[in-house]
Scaffold this motif. Structure first.
Motif, PDB file in Angstrom:
ATOM      1  N   GLY A 113       0.780  -1.220   0.000  1.00  0.00           N
ATOM      2  CA  GLY A 113       0.000   0.000   0.000  1.00  0.00           C
ATOM      3  C   GLY A 113       0.814   1.274   0.000  1.00  0.00           C
ATOM      4  N   ALA A 114       2.126   1.170   0.276  1.00  0.00           N
ATOM      5  CA  ALA A 114       2.971   2.370   0.298  1.00  0.00           C
ATOM      6  C   ALA A 114       3.313   2.774  -1.126  1.00  0.00           C
ATOM      7  CB  ALA A 114       4.232   2.133   1.104  1.00  0.00           C
ATOM      8  N   GLY A 115       3.392   4.077  -1.344  1.00  0.00           N
ATOM      9  CA  GLY A 115       3.712   4.562  -2.677  1.00  0.00           C
ATOM     10  C   GLY A 115       5.195   4.739  -2.916  1.00  0.00           C
ATOM     11  N   VAL A 116       6.023   4.484  -1.880  1.00  0.00           N
ATOM     12  CA  VAL A 116       7.473   4.667  -1.976  1.00  0.00           C
ATOM     13  C   VAL A 116       8.165   3.349  -1.633  1.00  0.00           C
ATOM     14  CG1 VAL A 116       9.464   5.949  -1.136  1.00  0.00           C
ATOM     15  CG2 VAL A 116       7.275   7.109  -1.383  1.00  0.00           C
ATOM     16  N   VAL A 117       9.202   3.023  -2.387  1.00  0.00           N
ATOM     17  CA  VAL A 117      10.021   1.824  -2.143  1.00  0.00           C
ATOM     18  C   VAL A 117      11.376   2.276  -1.600  1.00  0.00           C
ATOM     19  CG1 VAL A 117      11.121  -0.185  -3.184  1.00  0.00           C
ATOM     20  CG2 VAL A 117       8.861   0.543  -3.966  1.00  0.00           C
ATOM     21  N   PHE A 118      11.831   1.597  -0.543  1.00  0.00           N
ATOM     22  CA  PHE A 118      13.122   1.920   0.070  1.00  0.00           C
ATOM     23  C   PHE A 118      14.101   0.773  -0.217  1.00  0.00           C
ATOM     24  CE2 PHE A 118       9.812   3.955   2.548  1.00  0.00           C
ATOM     25  CZ  PHE A 118      10.292   5.256   2.703  1.00  0.00           C
ATOM     26  N   LEU A 119      15.284   1.165  -0.590  1.00  0.00           N
ATOM     27  CA  LEU A 119      16.329   0.155  -0.804  1.00  0.00           C
ATOM     28  C   LEU A 119      17.685   0.772  -0.462  1.00  0.00           C
ATOM     29  CD1 LEU A 119      17.766   0.888  -3.833  1.00  0.00           C
ATOM     30  CD2 LEU A 119      15.503   0.146  -4.561  1.00  0.00           C
ATOM     31  N   THR A 120      18.669  -0.129  -0.260  1.00  0.00           N
ATOM     32  CA  THR A 120      20.034   0.303   0.054  1.00  0.00           C
ATOM     33  C   THR A 120      20.949  -0.136  -1.077  1.00  0.00           C
ATOM     34  OG1 THR A 120      19.649   0.115   2.423  1.00  0.00           O
ATOM     35  CG2 THR A 120      21.940   0.170   1.700  1.00  0.00           C
ATOM     36  N   LEU A 121      21.714   0.812  -1.579  1.00  0.00           N
ATOM     37  CA  LEU A 121      22.639   0.552  -2.684  1.00  0.00           C
ATOM     38  C   LEU A 121      24.060   0.540  -2.126  1.00  0.00           C
ATOM     39  CD1 LEU A 121      22.079   0.111  -5.698  1.00  0.00           C
ATOM     40  CD2 LEU A 121      22.767   2.477  -6.100  1.00  0.00           C
ATOM     41  N   ARG A 122      24.793  -0.519  -2.423  1.00  0.00           N
ATOM     42  CA  ARG A 122      26.113  -0.721  -1.818  1.00  0.00           C
ATOM     43  C   ARG A 122      27.173  -0.898  -2.898  1.00  0.00           C
ATOM     44  NH1 ARG A 122      28.069  -2.772   3.102  1.00  0.00           N
ATOM     45  NH2 ARG A 122      30.014  -3.942   2.944  1.00  0.00           N
ATOM     46  N   ASP A 123      28.373  -0.361  -2.604  1.00  0.00           N
ATOM     47  CA  ASP A 123      29.546  -0.580  -3.469  1.00  0.00           C
ATOM     48  C   ASP A 123      30.416  -1.632  -2.788  1.00  0.00           C
ATOM     49  OD1 ASP A 123      31.790  -0.576  -4.985  1.00  0.00           O
ATOM     50  OD2 ASP A 123      32.051   1.591  -5.028  1.00  0.00           O
ATOM     51  N   PRO A 124      30.412  -2.884  -3.252  1.00  0.00           N
ATOM     52  CA  PRO A 124      31.174  -3.943  -2.560  1.00  0.00           C
ATOM     53  C   PRO A 124      32.667  -3.679  -2.523  1.00  0.00           C
ATOM     54  CG  PRO A 124      29.614  -4.857  -4.158  1.00  0.00           C
ATOM     55  CD  PRO A 124      29.671  -3.391  -4.406  1.00  0.00           C
ATOM     56  N   SER A 125      33.186  -2.967  -3.508  1.00  0.00           N
ATOM     57  CA  SER A 125      34.632  -2.761  -3.557  1.00  0.00           C
ATOM     58  C   SER A 125      35.121  -1.798  -2.489  1.00  0.00           C
ATOM     59  CB  SER A 125      35.044  -2.239  -4.948  1.00  0.00           C
ATOM     60  OG  SER A 125      34.683  -3.175  -5.937  1.00  0.00           O
ATOM     61  N   HIS A 126      34.268  -0.898  -2.039  1.00  0.00           N
ATOM     62  CA  HIS A 126      34.697   0.116  -1.075  1.00  0.00           C
ATOM     63  C   HIS A 126      33.898   0.077   0.217  1.00  0.00           C
ATOM     64  CE1 HIS A 126      36.099   1.610  -5.000  1.00  0.00           C
ATOM     65  NE2 HIS A 126      37.106   2.117  -4.317  1.00  0.00           N
ATOM     66  N   ASP A 127      32.979  -0.888   0.347  1.00  0.00           N
ATOM     67  CA  ASP A 127      32.216  -1.061   1.580  1.00  0.00           C
ATOM     68  C   ASP A 127      31.476   0.225   1.965  1.00  0.00           C
ATOM     69  OD1 ASP A 127      31.188  -2.469   3.647  1.00  0.00           O
ATOM     70  OD2 ASP A 127      32.908  -2.189   4.992  1.00  0.00           O
ATOM     71  N   ILE A 128      30.802   0.818   0.982  1.00  0.00           N
ATOM     72  CA  ILE A 128      30.036   2.045   1.194  1.00  0.00           C
ATOM     73  C   ILE A 128      28.597   1.794   0.763  1.00  0.00           C
ATOM     74  CG2 ILE A 128      29.787   4.468   0.533  1.00  0.00           C
ATOM     75  CD1 ILE A 128      32.766   4.569   0.070  1.00  0.00           C
ATOM     76  N   SER A 129      27.636   2.285   1.555  1.00  0.00           N
ATOM     77  CA  SER A 129      26.223   2.123   1.233  1.00  0.00           C
ATOM     78  C   SER A 129      25.534   3.480   1.268  1.00  0.00           C
ATOM     79  CB  SER A 129      25.539   1.179   2.233  1.00  0.00           C
ATOM     80  OG  SER A 129      26.162  -0.092   2.226  1.00  0.00           O
ATOM     81  N   VAL A 130      24.439   3.568   0.520  1.00  0.00           N
ATOM     82  CA  VAL A 130      23.636   4.784   0.511  1.00  0.00           C
ATOM     83  C   VAL A 130      22.174   4.384   0.364  1.00  0.00           C
ATOM     84  CG1 VAL A 130      23.846   5.106  -1.980  1.00  0.00           C
ATOM     85  CG2 VAL A 130      23.365   7.075  -0.520  1.00  0.00           C
ATOM     86  N   ALA A 131      21.317   5.102   1.059  1.00  0.00           N
ATOM     87  CA  ALA A 131      19.878   4.834   0.991  1.00  0.00           C
ATOM     88  C   ALA A 131      19.298   5.409  -0.295  1.00  0.00           C
ATOM     89  CB  ALA A 131      19.175   5.420   2.199  1.00  0.00           C
ATOM     90  N   VAL A 132      18.369   4.653  -0.894  1.00  0.00           N
ATOM     91  CA  VAL A 132      17.732   5.067  -2.136  1.00  0.00           C
ATOM     92  C   VAL A 132      16.213   4.968  -1.943  1.00  0.00           C
ATOM     93  CG1 VAL A 132      17.486   4.651  -4.621  1.00  0.00           C
ATOM     94  CG2 VAL A 132      19.679   4.237  -3.477  1.00  0.00           C
TER      95      VAL A 132
END
Length: 406
Positions: free
Chosen positions: A44-63
């Protein structure tokens, strides 16, 4: 623009966060690549949340994105998938948090992944990381084997069981890590570096069972490839099955087609080695026996020689020859002495015959002046001059008369 601040006029944290937000806003819309680690689709939510990660540098950002944006790829995108998103970076100033608002999501296809891997492979090969001259040989019998694999995996069982079946006394230092997913690269690199720093570990095996191209992507990661290239300990790559060739296979010191094959290449088979030792012992025994037999035949042949059977015979023969030569030498020397004595007698007779003394014995005399000068002419003396007259038995003193007669 640069912001001026001093110890006397520092910027508040909120102001710094606001400035960062302004700078990020000016970045505009960008394409970002990463791997989805968390995915939240609330009903029912109109927004999808996911986390995008760079495996080579161990960095994540919320999308975040609208549901209709994600629904276009929902059938092919799940957690662990690599995607490319068109997003606008946003900075939430109250909490100092960076996020991305996506307006388009594209899954990274297998063909594109393989093309990127091929480009990475060429670049790393150009740096010499795959060169054969930098690969280290494996020890014949390692003291301790480092094993990097999944927990309770078939690859771990295959390596341990086959290695211990071949050499029961083999020892392992096992590091269980994720072998796929977003955390795989970081933990595999950490495990390899830990085992490389272990003083007793003589060889490291990185093992994983088969899987799809996406499942094996962590073992083609540039960070892992460079970490293995920097190892001082030989590394064996045992990833997937025979057709699977991640980049780890090229940089490793030895590639095994399967984890079972890795166990065969890392430790020798005790049965085969015992058989080889037995063959070498038999070969050495045959060589020694052949040598002894050859020397015995040579000794037997030497014993049959006359010089060995009757060693004094040669001495006796040489003694007879020596006596004959000695007698011949004596005869020759006697003849030479007799001839020399005869020649000496003849020479003496000639000398005596030609000697002045022989002339004196025939009645002649030699006149000499007092100074020893021999008188040859009467004119050489004066009347009354004393002279010495040498005869055969001595000498006389005489004087010359006025007529020059003695």
């Amino acid at each position: 623009m640069a912001v001026t601040s001093t110890p006397e006029t520092p910027l508040p944290v909120g102001e710094v966060s606001r400035l960062i937000g302004g700078w990020i806003d000016r970045l505009g819309t960008i394409w970002v690549e990463g791997q989805i680690t968390q995915l939240s689709r609330r009903p029912g939510a109109g927004v999808v949340f996911l986390t995008l990660r760079d495996p080579s540098h161990d960095i994540s950002v919320a999308v975040t994105c609208y549901r209709q944006v994600f629904d276009t790829v929902a059938d092919v995108v799940t957690e662990g998938a690599r995607v490319v998103v068109l997003a606008k970076p946003e900075w939430y100033a109250p909490r100092g948090q960076l996020s991305l608002r996506a307006t388009e999501i594209r899954p990274v296809g297998v063909g594109e992944l393989l093309a990127r891997l091929e480009q990475l492979k060429k670049r790393l090969a150009g740096e010499g990381l795959f060169a054969a001259d930098r690969k280290k040989p494996l020890p014949f019998l390692p003291r301790l084997i480092g094993l990097v694999c999944g927990r309770a995996s078939a690859a771990e069982r295959d390596v341990l069981e086959n290695a211990r079946h071949r050499w029961p006394a083999v020892r392992f230092e096992v590091r269980n890590v994720p072998v796929q997913g977003v955390h795989a690269v970081h933990q595999v690199v950490q495990a390899v570096q830990e085992l490389d720093a272990h003083e007793e570990v003589d060889v490291i095996v990185v093992a994983r069972g088969g899987g799809s191209v996406e499942d094996l992507l962590p073992f083609s990661d540039e960070q892992l490839v460079r970490a293995v290239a920097a190892c001082r300990t030989p590394v064996v790559s045992a990833i997937g099955h025979e057709p699977d060739t991640p980049l780890l296979d090229y940089v490793a010191d030895l590639r095994a087609s399967t984890p079972t094959d890795a166990a065969k290449k890392v430790v020798p088979d005790v049965g085969e080695e015992l058989e080889r030792v037995g063959q070498l012992r038999a070969r050495a025994r045959r060589s020694v026996e052949a040598f002894v037999e050859r020397e015995e035949r040579g000794l037997a042949h030497a014993v049959t020689r006359p010089s060995i059977q009757d060693p004094y015979r040669m001495i006796d023969e040489r003694a007879d020859q020596l006596d004959a030569l000695l007698a011949r030498g004596r005869r020759t020397l006697g003849h030479l002495l007799d001839r020399a004595d005869s020649e000496l007698s003849h020479t003496h007779a000639r000398v005596v015959a030609l000697s002045p003394a022989a002339t004196l014995r025939r009645g002649y005399a030699v006149l000499q002046k007092p100074d020893g000068h021999v008188v040859r002419d009467p004119a050489e003396v004066t009347p009354g001059e004393p002279l010495r007259a040498r005869v055969a038995e001595g000498e006389l003193t005489v004087r010359a008369d006025v007529r020059g007669d003695v």
